[in-house]
Design an enzyme around this catalytic site. Structure first.
Site, mmCIF file in Angstrom:
data_model
loop_
_atom_site.group_PDB
_atom_site.id
_atom_site.type_symbol
_atom_site.label_atom_id
_atom_site.label_comp_id
_atom_site.label_asym_id
_atom_site.label_seq_id
_atom_site.Cartn_x
_atom_site.Cartn_y
_atom_site.Cartn_z
ATOM 1 N N ARG A 97 36.253 54.477 -21.933
ATOM 2 C CA ARG A 97 35.903 53.162 -21.386
ATOM 3 C C ARG A 97 34.538 53.231 -20.704
ATOM 4 N NH1 ARG A 97 39.634 49.595 -17.278
ATOM 5 N NH2 ARG A 97 39.423 51.420 -15.896
ATOM 6 N N ASP B 1 42.168 52.091 -7.743
ATOM 7 C CA ASP B 1 40.826 52.189 -8.306
ATOM 8 C C ASP B 1 40.080 50.920 -7.926
ATOM 9 O OD1 ASP B 1 41.762 50.198 -9.986
ATOM 10 O OD2 ASP B 1 41.678 51.405 -11.814
#
Length: 533
Positions: A168, A448
């Site tokens: 990603r 996160d």
């Protein structure tokens, strides 16, 4: 120190110290390729970001998202996306994490079907983190990666059987400040994507795999078109057969959920799935409608996949993906093992099990976990509920999901404890990110940037709308500051004054203040933080 490199017509300038030049990554050929990507696609990226701003103005005026009338034929016609590679047919459990060396090895060895190596929400984008991450991935693709923990006196290396690797890159909004081309910052998306595919495409194909990517934070199908153009250009440049590069798109913005067919269509030669990026999706819902009192979101813990707007979105993703012949991957289980408390650990794992049972029953083809210890649990649920490699053949055309369903506000209350928790998580995560750590274990969850965004955006929304808490008090500026100072003092007392200073908490306090006490919403917390890295 500036190190100017000029190769043919390239003008790339590295702003990192010379000792961090990473010559094995920045070969002459790689520099030329990244320069070509920048020159061809940067102007359009900037225009797409401007269009996001224009869309937000409309939302602030109360103009709600809708299914686009000009793309009705795309939604209603019968077409399917391209072929799914063999090593991506079964994705029942996917593990995600940052690109540090130990994490990569453990994730690839975890028993999950795929591993998403993340340059985005779980990686603090220091130059060293990013470049060493690229080097780690090269070693992983070549199966030469190893790691020795001198403290634990333990060595790590790859097993014979490992997960399929997906990468990603950073979102379209993030620049790479350490790199200039023609005097302008380069897109973080293009750097992360370009370096990985450039250095690894040949070996990946030799391994009977390919360059596979997760694309984050799209807000419009025109952004999917931009990515498709980038991928087509890359395949031409590297002399790859059309459709070699495969992508899964994260549906993690409220506006993207109104354009699922269109996003798939724009990428149809390359796309193999959509993923329900649940935490960013909640954040996007708060951000996009933050000034509208009709869309107040209750305490973060009260919003989950059974909330009507979240349930509608995940079911729509499943339906549209299966109609187009691609995977619908479920959301992240952020829980992590709770050591020395068997009862609390059992409760956490039971929540994960219930969540995954709902996903497989609804029709998801796979799911995400944040910790290797959750892989076997998630796998057992999907093994029981999905005996085939996926459920794409089950179309679920009967589902009728409306614009109103996607927008329905969640019901719940706002508590002082919810405010306190958001302040606590916000400052703890910001301090971690500013210290170079993008994934942080907080309160038995793996936080996160996406989960931290929920906390700080809720604080902003509640302050903007002067909400009344369940204790009858109005959350105004004075009340917020009272709670914030109390939470900061608790952390300081636990860590000690010296550690509080060393671990970037004073700076984290200032950044959180800017993010929360601000009439204009700051789009992403990483933007003001990035200048401090």
């Amino acid at each position: 120190m500036k190190n100017q490199l000029e190769i043919t017509e390239t003008a790339m300038e590295f702003l990192a110290e010379k000792k961090f030049s990473y010559p094995t990554i920045w070969t002459e050929e790689a520099i030329v390729f990244i320069t070509e990507l920048h020159r061809k696609f940067e102007a359009q990226r900037k225009l797409l970001l401007l269009q996001r701003d224009q869309k937000q103005v409309a939302l602030n005026l109360g103009i709600m998202p809708s299914f686009p009338s000009d793309t009705k034929t795309v939604r209603e016609s019968n077409w399917v996306a391209g072929e799914i590679p063999k090593d991506l047919l079964d994705r029942r459990v996917e593990i995600t994490g940052p690109v540090d060396r130990k994490m990569i090895i453990n994730a690839l060895n975890s028993g999950a079907k795929t591993f998403m190596a993340d340059f985005e929400d779980s990686t603090s984008p220091t130059w060293q983190n990013l470049m060493e991450g690229q080097m780690n991935l090269i070693d992983a693709v070549n199966k030469t990666i190893s790691y020795t923990d001198s403290v634990k006196n333990k060595s790590y290396q790859l097993n014979e059987k490992i997960a399929t690797l997906i990468v990603r890159p950073r979102g379209l909004h993030l620049p790479e400040k350490h790199l200039l081309i023609d005097g302008k910052e380069v897109s973080g998306s293009l750097v992360d994507f370009g370096l990985y595919v450039f250095h690894n495409h040949k070996k990946l194909l030799e391994n009977n795999s390919g360059p596979y990517f997760y694309i984050p934070k799209l807000e419009h199908y025109l952004e999917a078109r931009w990515w498709n153009n980038v991928i087509d250009f890359t395949e031409n440049h590297l002399r790859l057969k059309r459709g070699t590069i495969k992508v899964t798109v994260l549906i993690e913005t409220i506006t993207a959920s109104f354009q699922l067919d269109e996003i798939i269509y724009e990428l149809k030669e390359h796309i193999v799935g959509l993923n329900c990026g649940r935490w960013d999706y909640i954040f996007s819902y708060i951000k996009k409608f933050g000034k509208n009192p009709k869309f107040i979101v209750p305490d973060r813990d009260q919003v989950n996949m059974t909330s009507p707007f979240m349930n509608a979105y995940s079911n729509l993703v499943i339906q549209r993906c299966h109609k187009r012949g691609i995977h619908a991957i479920g959301g992240m289980a952020a829980q992590i093992p709770i050591k020395n408390d068997e009862e609390a650990n059992a409760i956490a794992f039971a929540k994960v099990k219930t969540d995954k049972e709902r996903e497989v029953k609804n029709g998801h083809d796979g799911t995400w976990v944040a910790h290797p210890d959750l892989v076997s649990l998630a796998k057992s649920v999907f093994d029981a509920g999905m005996p085939t490699p996926n459920q794409i053949h089950i179309k679920r055309e009967y589902r009728k999901i409306t614009e109103e369903d996607l927008l329905e506000p969640p019901i719940g209350i706002i508590t002082e404890n919810g405010v306190r928790k958001n302040i606590n998580v916000g400052v703890l995560y910001l301090a971690s990110w500013l210290s170079g750590q993008g994934a942080a274990a907080l309160h038995n969850l793996m936080e996160d940037a996406a989960t931290a965004e929920i906390s700080r955006s809720q604080l902003w929304q509640w302050l903007q709308n002067k909400v009344t808490l369940d204790n009858g008090k109005i959350l105004n500026l004075a009340y917020y500051h009272e709670l914030a100072l109390d939470e900061y003092q608790k952390i300081k007392s636990e860590l000690g004054e010296e550690n509080y200073e060393k671990r970037q908490f004073p700076l984290a306090e200032k950044v959180l203040e800017r993010l929360v006490v601000n009439t204009d919403f700051v789009d992403f917390l990483t933007i003001p933080c990035y200048k401090y890295l």
